[in-house]
Structure formats: C-alpha cells, structure tokens
Write a protein that holds these residues in place. Structure first.
Motif, PDB file in Angstrom:
ATOM      1  N   PRO A   1      43.519  43.951  38.615  1.00 28.50           N
ATOM      2  CA  PRO A   1      44.983  44.012  38.500  1.00 28.50           C
ATOM      3  C   PRO A   1      45.591  44.858  39.624  1.00 28.50           C
ATOM      4  CG  PRO A   1      43.933  44.439  36.383  1.00 28.50           C
ATOM      5  CD  PRO A   1      42.848  44.428  37.392  1.00 28.50           C
ATOM      6  N   ASP A   2      46.786  44.508  40.038  1.00 30.10           N
ATOM      7  CA  ASP A   2      47.445  45.218  41.122  1.00 30.10           C
ATOM      8  C   ASP A   2      47.678  46.688  40.798  1.00 30.10           C
ATOM      9  OD1 ASP A   2      47.519  42.873  42.578  1.00 30.10           O
ATOM     10  OD2 ASP A   2      49.548  42.340  41.911  1.00 30.10           O
ATOM     11  N   PHE A   3      47.897  47.015  39.534  1.00 29.50           N
ATOM     12  CA  PHE A   3      48.213  48.381  39.151  1.00 29.50           C
ATOM     13  C   PHE A   3      46.994  49.248  38.931  1.00 29.50           C
ATOM     14  CE2 PHE A   3      47.973  45.861  35.237  1.00 29.50           C
ATOM     15  CZ  PHE A   3      47.060  46.591  34.504  1.00 29.50           C
ATOM     16  N   TRP A   4      45.788  48.675  39.024  1.00 23.89           N
ATOM     17  CA  TRP A   4      44.603  49.372  38.519  1.00 23.89           C
ATOM     18  C   TRP A   4      44.269  50.658  39.250  1.00 23.89           C
ATOM     19  CZ3 TRP A   4      42.914  48.919  33.960  1.00 23.89           C
ATOM     20  CH2 TRP A   4      41.680  49.449  33.589  1.00 23.89           C
ATOM     21  N   ASP A   5      44.537  50.768  40.521  1.00 21.09           N
ATOM     22  CA  ASP A   5      44.185  51.969  41.285  1.00 21.09           C
ATOM     23  C   ASP A   5      45.283  53.017  41.279  1.00 21.09           C
ATOM     24  OD1 ASP A   5      41.672  51.064  41.978  1.00 21.09           O
ATOM     25  OD2 ASP A   5      42.408  49.999  43.737  1.00 21.09           O
ATOM     26  N   GLN A   6      46.356  52.769  40.549  1.00 22.89           N
ATOM     27  CA  GLN A   6      47.458  53.741  40.520  1.00 22.89           C
ATOM     28  C   GLN A   6      47.094  54.960  39.673  1.00 22.89           C
ATOM     29  OE1 GLN A   6      50.972  51.648  39.234  1.00 22.89           O
ATOM     30  NE2 GLN A   6      50.871  50.166  40.902  1.00 22.89           N
TER      31      GLN A   6
ATOM     32  N   THR B   1      44.493  46.775  29.088  1.00 22.61           N
ATOM     33  CA  THR B   1      43.628  46.255  30.141  1.00 22.61           C
ATOM     34  C   THR B   1      42.380  47.129  30.180  1.00 22.61           C
ATOM     35  OG1 THR B   1      45.582  45.624  31.414  1.00 22.61           O
ATOM     36  CG2 THR B   1      43.482  45.590  32.568  1.00 22.61           C
ATOM     37  N   TRP B   2      41.231  46.515  30.378  1.00 19.57           N
ATOM     38  CA  TRP B   2      40.003  47.301  30.427  1.00 19.57           C
ATOM     39  C   TRP B   2      39.034  46.726  31.461  1.00 19.57           C
ATOM     40  CZ3 TRP B   2      41.813  44.449  26.369  1.00 19.57           C
ATOM     41  CH2 TRP B   2      41.099  43.319  26.006  1.00 19.57           C
ATOM     42  N   GLU B   3      38.295  47.622  32.055  1.00 20.90           N
ATOM     43  CA  GLU B   3      37.301  47.271  33.076  1.00 20.90           C
ATOM     44  C   GLU B   3      35.905  47.389  32.464  1.00 20.90           C
ATOM     45  OE1 GLU B   3      36.029  48.752  37.595  1.00 20.90           O
ATOM     46  OE2 GLU B   3      37.375  49.961  36.343  1.00 20.90           O
ATOM     47  N   TYR B   4      35.064  46.405  32.735  1.00 19.76           N
ATOM     48  CA  TYR B   4      33.705  46.420  32.198  1.00 19.76           C
ATOM     49  C   TYR B   4      32.775  45.670  33.145  1.00 19.76           C
ATOM     50  CZ  TYR B   4      34.627  41.579  30.759  1.00 19.76           C
ATOM     51  OH  TYR B   4      34.931  40.240  30.755  1.00 19.76           O
ATOM     52  N   THR B   5      31.498  45.769  32.912  1.00 23.26           N
ATOM     53  CA  THR B   5      30.509  45.096  33.753  1.00 23.26           C
ATOM     54  C   THR B   5      29.516  44.316  32.900  1.00 23.26           C
ATOM     55  OG1 THR B   5      29.015  46.995  33.747  1.00 23.26           O
ATOM     56  CG2 THR B   5      30.652  46.886  35.529  1.00 23.26           C
ATOM     57  N   SER B   6      28.787  43.440  33.573  1.00 23.39           N
ATOM     58  CA  SER B   6      27.696  42.711  32.929  1.00 23.39           C
ATOM     59  C   SER B   6      26.451  43.588  32.861  1.00 23.39           C
ATOM     60  CB  SER B   6      27.377  41.431  33.709  1.00 23.39           C
ATOM     61  OG  SER B   6      28.450  40.529  33.660  1.00 23.39           O
ATOM     62  N   PRO B   7      25.492  43.256  32.013  1.00 22.82           N
ATOM     63  CA  PRO B   7      24.255  44.027  31.964  1.00 22.82           C
ATOM     64  C   PRO B   7      23.485  44.014  33.284  1.00 22.82           C
ATOM     65  CG  PRO B   7      24.499  42.725  29.962  1.00 22.82           C
ATOM     66  CD  PRO B   7      25.591  42.295  30.884  1.00 22.82           C
ATOM     67  N   TYR B   8      23.553  42.894  34.023  1.00 23.61           N
ATOM     68  CA  TYR B   8      22.822  42.785  35.290  1.00 23.61           C
ATOM     69  C   TYR B   8      23.751  42.303  36.398  1.00 23.61           C
ATOM     70  CZ  TYR B   8      18.359  43.308  32.837  1.00 23.61           C
ATOM     71  OH  TYR B   8      17.312  43.781  32.089  1.00 23.61           O
TER      72      TYR B   8
ATOM     73  N   ARG C   1      31.666  42.652  37.761  1.00 20.87           N
ATOM     74  CA  ARG C   1      32.744  43.512  37.273  1.00 20.87           C
ATOM     75  C   ARG C   1      33.963  42.673  36.908  1.00 20.87           C
ATOM     76  NH1 ARG C   1      33.128  48.941  38.102  1.00 20.87           N
ATOM     77  NH2 ARG C   1      31.400  48.709  39.582  1.00 20.87           N
ATOM     78  N   CYS C   2      34.496  42.905  35.705  1.00 23.33           N
ATOM     79  CA  CYS C   2      35.649  42.140  35.227  1.00 23.33           C
ATOM     80  C   CYS C   2      36.694  43.053  34.617  1.00 23.33           C
ATOM     81  CB  CYS C   2      35.217  41.120  34.162  1.00 23.33           C
ATOM     82  SG  CYS C   2      34.592  39.553  34.795  1.00 23.33           S
ATOM     83  N   TRP C   3      37.881  42.449  34.410  1.00 22.42           N
ATOM     84  CA  TRP C   3      38.977  43.116  33.721  1.00 22.42           C
ATOM     85  C   TRP C   3      39.458  42.209  32.585  1.00 22.42           C
ATOM     86  CZ3 TRP C   3      37.794  43.726  38.712  1.00 22.42           C
ATOM     87  CH2 TRP C   3      37.767  45.040  39.209  1.00 22.42           C
TER      88      TRP C   3
END
Length: 373
Positions: free
Chosen positions: A368-373, A168-175, A195-197
C-alpha cells in the motif's frame, strides 16, 4: 422526514449493507414482492473531498445476485437558502459531487428522482463538525490486542459519535520461493510472492455517546480485538479509523439499526421492528425508504503495531503442513510443485503452493502507498 426500515408488515426483508455501515440481517428465508430504495449518503464538508451518494434496492433473501443499483436517477443536494447542487452519475448507482463545501451555518437536504418518476426527499439537516480523534490506543489482554478510540469536544456540542475502520496487515509465506516452472523450464521467479498485504473493512455499526456525562469525552471506547495468533499480527498491522459527529436523530437511527442487524440471534435479542430514518417518498407516502442523509466532516487517524512490540505469539498462517521434498527437474515437470530453491547441482527443494504463495491467503503483493509512513 420519515424513513421506515425493517417494518413488520414487510415480512422479513433483507436489509442491504449500507456502504460500510451495516451488516445484512439474515432472518428465515421468505419472499416479499416489493423492492424499496436504499440510500447511503453523506455530504462531506471537508475541502477537497468528494461527496458520494449510493442508491440501490432491497431484494429477497432467495435472490443470490448482487443487489440491484438504482441508476439513471436525478440526485441533488439542496440548501435551506434554496441553492441546488446536482450529483453526477457514475457506475453501480453511485452519484458524486466534487468542489462543493457545505457552509457551517446552513442546512441541507437530499432529493432523488428516479428514472420511473418516483421522488424522494430527506429532512433538512445541519452541518456536523467532527472533533479530531485524540488517539487510538491499544493494550495486550486475553492473549490478544484490544484497540480503543479516544476523543473529546471541548465545546460539549458533539455528544454523539460514529466510527468506521479499515485494517491492513503485512505477512509472509512459510517459505520463500526463488524459482518457478514456466513452459517446462525452471526459471527465476518473476514475482516475489513471499510477502503480502491483506485488508478488510469493518461492517459493524460503531457508536458512542457522552450525552449522560458532564463533559463531552469518549475514553477507551473499544473498537476491535485481535487474537494474538491472528495472521493480522504476522509482521505489521495498521488500523485507520474514521470518526463522524452525529445528530441525536442520526444516532438513534444507527443505534436501532445496530440492535436489529447485529444483535438478533435468539428470542431474548431485539426483534425486527420499524426503523425511522430521515428520508421519505413524496409520490407515495406509504412507500418505505431505507437510509439516513447526513452532512458534516470526518476525522481520521491511523496507527501501526509491529510484531516486535508484542509477546511471542505463534501466528496461525492457515498453512498447517508444509512438506518439503527434493526433486530433479524431470520430476518437477511431472508433478508441478512449487519450487523453493536449489538443493544441489541436480535437485531442487519443493513444496506445495500454499506454502510459498502468500496470495493464496487473500493478500496482494503490492505494498500500500501509505505503508512506509
């Protein structure tokens, strides 16, 4: 029990992907008249878990439809002491069993009876207790990140291992887009699409063995390599690894399957041959069955890698040109661009949608539910 996968006399059958274990092998396209049962099963002995057995059928390479599921079958798991557990049919040829935990010193087998009256049975297999994953380690090399797994069994009883992993990975758009056009009106954007995963499940066969070592230790076994410019390392990356203990027979089965499905590419690579699993037909001894029934526990471990922990690598987002323009509301209605933000009292900054909507690169905006763990 003998299960023959990829026999030479089949011609060139496509082997279906067995859950997350197998990549389909794609040899030259031919046809074959028969369809064979594919069994993907693992009797999970961890308390509170659900056992899942998936049944499907092989198909020809010329078939573009989804592989057919084997539905309306009677699926049971039998113990060596003659206790039987029936699995409940769900959708798409998936059969489940909940609330049953295999006993450590017992053996079990799988029995299948199809709606057409054909019966299949596996060997009796022991319960394999999987040792914990000691650690998932990573290091920077070759302008990327190499991720490895480490484990050991102090009793020296496991020796044979298999791993699966999902990413799983977190990324953003250019703008960042603050506005959108709805019903020819510029309004504040209802959804944050900046912001997406993204996610993926590895479909290769990952095996390891300490059989030739004096100690049952697996050290720095490579799992995956991520190029430094990959979108996976855009902001934050996570990998979850599942570890399974195998019998030697199961290890040999998956090892041969890996050699055929993952390494064939030239005349110097392993060629398609007969693979022997532990499932057979009792109604037709010459009929082929594909799969290996296992019983045991699974161990999991997850790690996170943040962009701030890595060298400065320029992430390749897949968006190479983001032309920004200033448009009046009337021009925006005419051209239908993506809106970034207000420029002044009468114009807005605009660009293309792939420069503002992260979902266009395969991700989702729900964290994702686990992302802040």
């Amino acid at each position: 029990m003998k299960n023959r996968c990829y026999p030479k006399r089949l011609g060139w059958l496509m082997l279906l992907a067995l859950g997350s274990c197998v990549d389909p092998y794609r040899p030259p396209e031919v046809t074959a008249p028969d369809s064979y049962l594919v069994v993907n099963g693992f009797f999970n002995s961890a308390p509170g878990t659900t056992t899942t057995i998936q049944l499907s059928r092989t198909q020809n390479l010329t078939d573009s439809k989804t592989p057919p599921a084997e539905t309306k079958a009677q699926v049971t798991i039998e113990s060596g002491s003659k206790v039987s557990y029936s699995l409940k049919e769900g959708s798409g040829g998936v059969y489940t069993l909940s609330g049953v935990v295999p006993q450590a010193n017992e053996t079990y087998r799988l029995r299948i009876r199809t709606a057409q009256g054909k019966e299949y049975v596996s060997d009796f297999v022991p319960v394999n207790v999987t040792p914990p994953v000691d650690s998932l380690s990573w290091r920077i090399e070759n302008e990327g990140v190499q991720i490895n797994v480490n484990t050991h069994d102090p009793t020296n009883n496991t020796r044979y291992y298999r791993w699966e992993f999902d990413e799983t990975w977190e990324y953003t758009s250019p703008y960042y887009s603050a506005y959108e056009l709805k019903n020819n009106r510029i309004v504040s954007r209802a959804e944050d699409v900046y912001r997406c995963w993204g996610s993926s499940v590895d479909k290769t066969i990952q095996l390891g063995s300490s059989a030739r070592l004096s100690q049952d230790v697996i050290s720095q076994r490579p799992l995956t390599f991520i190029t430094g410019t990959s979108l996976k390392l855009g902001l934050r990356y996570s990998i979850q690894v599942k570890q399974y203990a195998l019998t030697q027979d199961a290890y040999n089965y998956y090892d041969q399957l890996a050699r055929i499905t993952q390494n064939v590419g030239s005349i110097f690579d392993p060629q398609p041959s007969q693979i022997t699993g532990n499932i057979r037909s009792t109604t037709n001894t010459s009929e082929l069955v594909m799969g290996f029934f296992r019983v045991g526990t699974v161990q999991t471990r997850r790690i996170y890698i943040a962009k701030t922990q890595l060298p400065y690598w320029l992430t390749q987002t897949g968006v190479y040109t983001c032309l920004v323009d200033t448009l009046t509301p009337s021009k925006i209605i005419e051209r239908q661009p993506a809106i970034i933000n207000e420029f002044d009292a009468s114009t807005y900054l605009t660009t293309s949608f792939d420069c503002v909507d992260c979902r266009l690169r395969g991700g989702v905006i729900k964290k994702p539910d686990f992302w802040d763990q």
